[in-house]
Design a protein around this motif. Structure first.
Motif, short mmCIF file in Angstrom:
data_model
loop_
_atom_site.label_atom_id
_atom_site.label_comp_id
_atom_site.label_asym_id
_atom_site.label_seq_id
_atom_site.Cartn_x
_atom_site.Cartn_y
_atom_site.Cartn_z
N ALA A 3 -8.87 45.57 -15.77
CA ALA A 3 -7.52 46.02 -16.10
C ALA A 3 -6.55 45.52 -15.04
N ILE A 4 -5.35 45.14 -15.48
CA ILE A 4 -4.26 44.78 -14.58
C ILE A 4 -3.18 45.83 -14.73
N ILE A 5 -2.79 46.44 -13.63
CA ILE A 5 -1.71 47.42 -13.64
C ILE A 5 -0.54 46.85 -12.85
N HIS A 6 0.62 46.79 -13.50
CA HIS A 6 1.85 46.30 -12.88
C HIS A 6 2.74 47.49 -12.58
N LEU A 7 3.04 47.70 -11.31
CA LEU A 7 3.92 48.78 -10.88
C LEU A 7 5.23 48.17 -10.38
N GLN A 8 6.35 48.75 -10.81
CA GLN A 8 7.65 48.26 -10.35
C GLN A 8 8.63 49.40 -10.29
N ARG A 9 9.42 49.40 -9.25
CA ARG A 9 10.50 50.38 -9.15
C ARG A 9 11.47 50.20 -10.31
N THR A 10 11.87 51.29 -10.94
CA THR A 10 12.80 51.19 -12.05
C THR A 10 14.21 50.87 -11.54
N ILE A 11 15.00 50.26 -12.43
CA ILE A 11 16.38 49.91 -12.11
C ILE A 11 17.28 51.08 -12.47
N LEU A 12 18.14 51.47 -11.55
CA LEU A 12 19.03 52.59 -11.79
C LEU A 12 20.31 52.14 -12.48
N SER A 13 20.80 52.98 -13.38
CA SER A 13 22.14 52.74 -13.92
C SER A 13 23.15 53.13 -12.85
N ALA A 14 24.39 52.68 -13.01
CA ALA A 14 25.43 53.01 -12.03
C ALA A 14 25.63 54.51 -11.92
N ASP A 15 25.67 55.19 -13.06
CA ASP A 15 25.86 56.65 -13.05
C ASP A 15 24.66 57.32 -12.39
N GLY A 16 23.46 56.84 -12.72
CA GLY A 16 22.26 57.44 -12.16
C GLY A 16 22.18 57.27 -10.66
N ALA A 17 22.63 56.12 -10.17
CA ALA A 17 22.56 55.85 -8.74
C ALA A 17 23.51 56.76 -7.96
N SER A 18 24.72 56.93 -8.45
CA SER A 18 25.68 57.78 -7.74
C SER A 18 25.23 59.24 -7.75
N GLU A 19 24.66 59.69 -8.86
CA GLU A 19 24.16 61.06 -8.94
C GLU A 19 22.96 61.26 -8.02
N LEU A 20 22.15 60.21 -7.89
CA LEU A 20 20.97 60.28 -7.03
C LEU A 20 21.36 60.46 -5.57
N VAL A 21 22.39 59.74 -5.15
CA VAL A 21 22.84 59.84 -3.77
C VAL A 21 23.35 61.25 -3.46
N LYS A 22 24.06 61.84 -4.41
CA LYS A 22 24.67 63.15 -4.17
C LYS A 22 23.67 64.30 -4.26
N HIS A 23 22.77 64.22 -5.26
CA HIS A 23 21.94 65.40 -5.55
C HIS A 23 20.44 65.12 -5.62
N GLY A 24 20.04 63.85 -5.54
CA GLY A 24 18.65 63.55 -5.84
C GLY A 24 17.76 63.24 -4.66
N LEU A 25 18.29 63.32 -3.42
CA LEU A 25 17.49 62.97 -2.25
C LEU A 25 17.01 64.22 -1.52
N GLU A 26 15.73 64.19 -1.17
CA GLU A 26 15.16 65.32 -0.42
C GLU A 26 15.23 65.09 1.08
N GLU A 27 15.07 63.82 1.49
CA GLU A 27 15.05 63.50 2.92
C GLU A 27 15.33 62.02 3.11
N ILE A 28 16.02 61.67 4.19
CA ILE A 28 16.13 60.26 4.56
C ILE A 28 15.64 60.08 5.99
N LYS A 29 15.01 58.92 6.22
CA LYS A 29 14.49 58.59 7.55
C LYS A 29 15.14 57.29 7.99
N VAL A 30 16.10 57.39 8.91
CA VAL A 30 16.82 56.22 9.39
C VAL A 30 15.93 55.42 10.33
N PHE A 31 15.77 54.13 10.02
CA PHE A 31 14.96 53.28 10.91
C PHE A 31 15.78 52.17 11.54
N LEU A 32 17.07 52.06 11.20
CA LEU A 32 17.96 51.13 11.88
C LEU A 32 19.33 51.79 12.02
#
Length: 296
Positions: free
Chosen positions: A39-68
């Motif tokens: 079996a071959i399994i292809h995994l890929q991050r999904t593409i966000l819509s513009a509305d989905g991306a802005s909503e994710l930034v405001k309400h969808g993040l649990e934690e961020i880890k700054v590395f730069l």
């Protein structure tokens, strides 16, 4: 026994190796076994819509880890909050059971340029195509006959010589219009690749172009001048099909010079049976050894 494709089945996946990966697209191909079948399994991050991306930034993040942290530039890894997720994190594609041909196709490999004359096509490529069992493309015939994916078909003309279907390609999850990817499957089963095209097929190609423009506009509100229509050679499967892709699509691997031939150019040329075609071929491809032998 046919096992269902569900979460419990995927949990039985026995990993063998990584075939290929792309940090640009967030894509990875894994080879392993499901119920003792390759079996071959292809995994890929999904593409966000513009509305989905802005909503994710405001309400969808649990934690961020700054590395730069070098003002004004910052980079961080983020963890999504589980409670918010109506948006999927991953897109999964599965090829099961996978043949050696599938495995070779998705394996990272050296590529070389080959020049295929009409004589080499007859001597090398035709026997290769005819070596495949008929059921190799039964999945295409299932779509054409309405047995599979009927609910995904956007346009259907069942005429056996001039008809075709248009449906979303499996590579597109239909969330981002700039990633739009449609495929056109012709009804005529005698056209295996662009090598089989003659001047008699030009009206069919023109109808495909016109209907692809109409369908993309009516269904997805994408204008004709935002579409790239092309044909692969060598194709992934030997039933003639046309790719319809948004011009801003970022995954350009299948649109490189030497593999993708613009439909407009094909319509203009219409003498493909006698042309020498030059293209990149992976050294794991089933044709590579035969081309080497024919060159000696």
């Amino acid at each position: 026994m046919d096992h269902p494709v569900d979460l419990e089945t995927l949990k039985t996946f026995e990993f063998d190796r990584i075939l290929s990966e792309s940090t640009t697209t967030g894509s990875i191909y894994l080879l392993g076994k499901l119920h003792n079948e390759s079996a071959i399994i292809h995994l890929q991050r999904t593409i966000l819509s513009a509305d989905g991306a802005s909503e994710l930034v405001k309400h969808g993040l649990e934690e961020i880890k700054v590395f730069l942290d070098n003002r004004p530039y910052f980079s961080a890894h983020a963890l999504l909050a589980r409670s918010t997720s109506s948006l999927p994190d991953l897109q999964i594609k599965l090829i099961w059971p996978a043949t050696e041909i599938h495995i070779a196709k998705y394996t990272l490999q050296e590529r070389v340029m080959v020049s295929e004359t009409a004589e080499k096509y007859a001597k090398v490529v035709v026997p290769y195509i005819e070596s495949f069992p008929p059921d190799r493309i039964q999945w295409v015939y299932n779509i054409l006959e309405g047995k599979k994916e009927a609910d995904r078909v956007l346009y259907r003309d069942d005429d056996p010589s001039r008809g075709f279907l248009i449906l979303p390609d499996l590579k597109w999850d239909q969330t981002s219009m700039t990633a739009l990817y449609l495929v056109v499957l012709v009804q005529d089963r005698t056209i295996r690749s662009l090598r089989d095209l003659t001047r008699d097929h030009v009206p069919l190609l023109r109808r495909i172009r016109q209907q692809a423009f109409i369908t993309a506009k009516e269904v997805f509100n994408v204008e004709p001048n935002k579409l790239r229509l092309f044909i692969h050679y060598q194709p992934s499967y030997y039933h003639f099909h046309v790719h319809v892709v948004h011009i801003d699509h970022e995954n350009l691997s299948g649109m490189m010079v030497g593999q993708a031939r613009l439909l407009e150019d094909i319509i203009s040329l219409s003498i493909l049976q006698q042309m020498t075609l030059t293209y990149a071929l992976g050294v794991e491809h089933g044709l590579y050894a035969s081309f080497l032998a024919a060159s000696n």
